[in-house]
Design an enzyme around this catalytic site. Structure first.
Site, PDB file in Angstrom:
ATOM      1  N   LYS A  28       4.909  -0.417  10.044  1.00 13.38           N
ATOM      2  CA  LYS A  28       5.512  -1.596  10.278  1.00 13.38           C
ATOM      3  C   LYS A  28       7.133  -1.619  10.530  1.00 13.38           C
ATOM      4  O   LYS A  28       7.412  -2.332  11.298  1.00 13.38           O
ATOM      5  CB  LYS A  28       4.884  -2.722   9.416  1.00 13.38           C
ATOM      6  N   GLU A  72       4.490 -14.385  12.027  1.00  9.57           N
ATOM      7  CA  GLU A  72       3.500 -14.812  11.304  1.00  9.57           C
ATOM      8  C   GLU A  72       3.075 -13.720  10.572  1.00  9.57           C
ATOM      9  O   GLU A  72       2.945 -12.453  11.096  1.00  9.57           O
ATOM     10  CB  GLU A  72       2.418 -15.450  12.220  1.00  9.57           C
ATOM     11  N   SER A  83      -1.294   5.274   7.411  1.00  9.38           N
ATOM     12  CA  SER A  83      -0.305   4.166   8.057  1.00  9.38           C
ATOM     13  C   SER A  83       0.514   3.450   6.896  1.00  9.38           C
ATOM     14  O   SER A  83       1.692   2.975   7.002  1.00  9.38           O
ATOM     15  CB  SER A  83      -1.225   3.104   8.747  1.00  9.38           C
TER      16      SER A  83
END
Ligand SMILES: *Cc1c(COP(=O)(O)O)cnc(C)c1O
Length: 408
Positions: free
Chosen positions: A86, A108, A378
């Site tokens: 991310k 969000e 990830s």
């Protein structure tokens, strides 16, 4: 991409007129930044000094030997700042927000991982930061809420509707519509209205580009299979995209199989028809799990990061064109895969990433030793300690929690 903002028949931009100037500004700012060497120089400098790019490509010698088939490599996105891929996206978008002279970042978050990543980059760049989160999620993701607040973000619990992610999305959109001059909406995955799916994919493509270089160095060829978990789809498209023209490289996305095939017990969007149908939600035309009257259906996954009724439009396109295939892993397989990776390689994977590991464990023994699989790891699993401890039935952990409460 044919029609602007579309991937085959999927994508586009379905938003209120008020937000159109904001999306146009992001698109034109990105179009300029994309061609600007200085932009990418800063991106890569911070990616390598503030995060730890290039992340390693690691050969799982023990696991590969144990399974007795193809060689398994891991792309170590878990070693990024904040522990997941991310970071690549929030870094890129923060640089864009600064170019647009925005003062505020809003986002969000469901599980809270994207909220933590956004709060981190806001602290680094000096943006004001507001995170919208369903009240239900605020209650069950306390560690992430705690860190967002420590990083200086304001976390707003959303009590409207079902008090979950989709209600937080609606509230964040409302904030954005009222503050487009000062505020950048930092979308967390490769979905939403155009140009987000393209921009997020481009920032995440650093994953696949590095794999290409690293694999050439390690094995002097391209891999045979790329495997990644698919929530919104950003880590998977980041790995896949630089290989799309390399037709011999097979691309496999793994969705959350949850507990069973019944609606509400999984988050299989692409690999499950007819529960997932075409529809317009969250600003784009995509495949969404829907109930009989066309509302977004509830979903379930052992991990929050894959627990979403929608998926990025480029994955739907890659599936429909046959370039990528999609499968799923059930919660039980995912926990077993995580355990196997921990015990054989000493690596603690995020539950999301363990979906991709589970597929590699199924696939490797069916292939000859000459084949090569790359799994996108990830994220790291520290955040999942509560779920792992409960699922693995660790009695001492429960005692520990009870003791902690007594000493408060
Ligand atoms: C958020 C998250 C995902 C899912 O998001 P994508 O956009 O599908 O990549 C997967 N793995 C980890 C570790 C995450 O934090």
């Amino acid at each position: 991409m044919n029609k602007k903002g579309y991937f085959g028949e999927f994508g586009g931009s379905f938003i209120s007129e008020v937000l159109k100037p904001a999306l146009d500004e992001i698109a034109s700012t990105y179009a300029k930044a994309k061609k600007d060497k200085k932009f990418w120089a800063e991106f890569h400098h911070l990616a390598s000094t503030y995060s730890c790019r290039p992340t390693p490509l690691y050969f799982c010698e023990n696991l590969s030997k144990k399974l007795g088939g193809a060689k398994i490599y891991l792309k170590r996105e878990d070693l990024n700042q904040t522990g997941a891929h991310k970071f690549n996206n929030v870094l890129g978008q923060a640089l864009l927000a600064r170019r647009m002279k925005k003062k505020r970042l809003i986002a969000e978050t469901g599980a809270g991982q994207h909220g933590v990543a956004t709060a981190t980059i806001a602290a680094r760049f000096g943006f004001e930061c507001v995170i919208y989160m369903g009240a239900v999620d605020v209650a069950r993701q306390r560690p992430n809420v705690f860190w967002m607040q420590r990083l200086g973000a304001k976390v707003i619990p959303v009590t409207a509707g079902t008090a979950r992610l989709k209600d937080a999305v609606a509230e964040a959109m409302r904030d954005w519509a009222g503050n487009i001059d000062s505020t950048h909406y930092l979308l967390g995955s490769a979905l939403g209205p155009d140009p987000f799916p393209t921009i997020v994919r481009d920032f995440q493509s650093i994953i696949g580009k590095e794999v290409k270089v690293q694999m050439k160095k390690e094995e002097a060829r391209l891999p045979d299979y790329l495997i990644a978990c698919v929530g919104g789809g950003s880590n998977a498209i980041g790995l896949f995209h630089p290989f799309i023209r390399d037709k011999k490289v097979q691309l496999i996305g793994v969705e959350a199989g949850g507990k069973s095939d019944s609606l509400g017990s999984h988050a299989i969007r692409i690999a499950s028809k007819p529960q997932a149908r075409k529809g317009v939600f969250e600003g784009f035309l995509g495949q969404f799990l829907q109930d009989s009257v066309g509302n977004l259906a509830p979903t379930h996954s052992v991990c929050a990061g894959l627990d979403h009724p929608g998926v990025g439009p480029e994955h739907s396109f890659l599936a429909s064109s046959g370039r990528a295939t999609y499968t799923f892993a059930r919660d039980t397989e995912v926990l077993a895969a995580a355990k196997m990776l921990m015990e054989n390689e000493g690596i603690i994977p995020a539950l999301e990433s363990s979906h991709a590991v589970a597929e590699a464990i199924r696939l490797a023994p069916k292939l000859p030793r000459s084949k090569i699989i790359v799994v996108n790891l990830s994220g790291r699993g520290d955040k999942d300690i509560f779920i792992y401890a409960k699922a693995l039935g660790d009695a001492a952990w429960k005692e520990f929690l009870q003791q902690e409460i007594q000493t408060l």
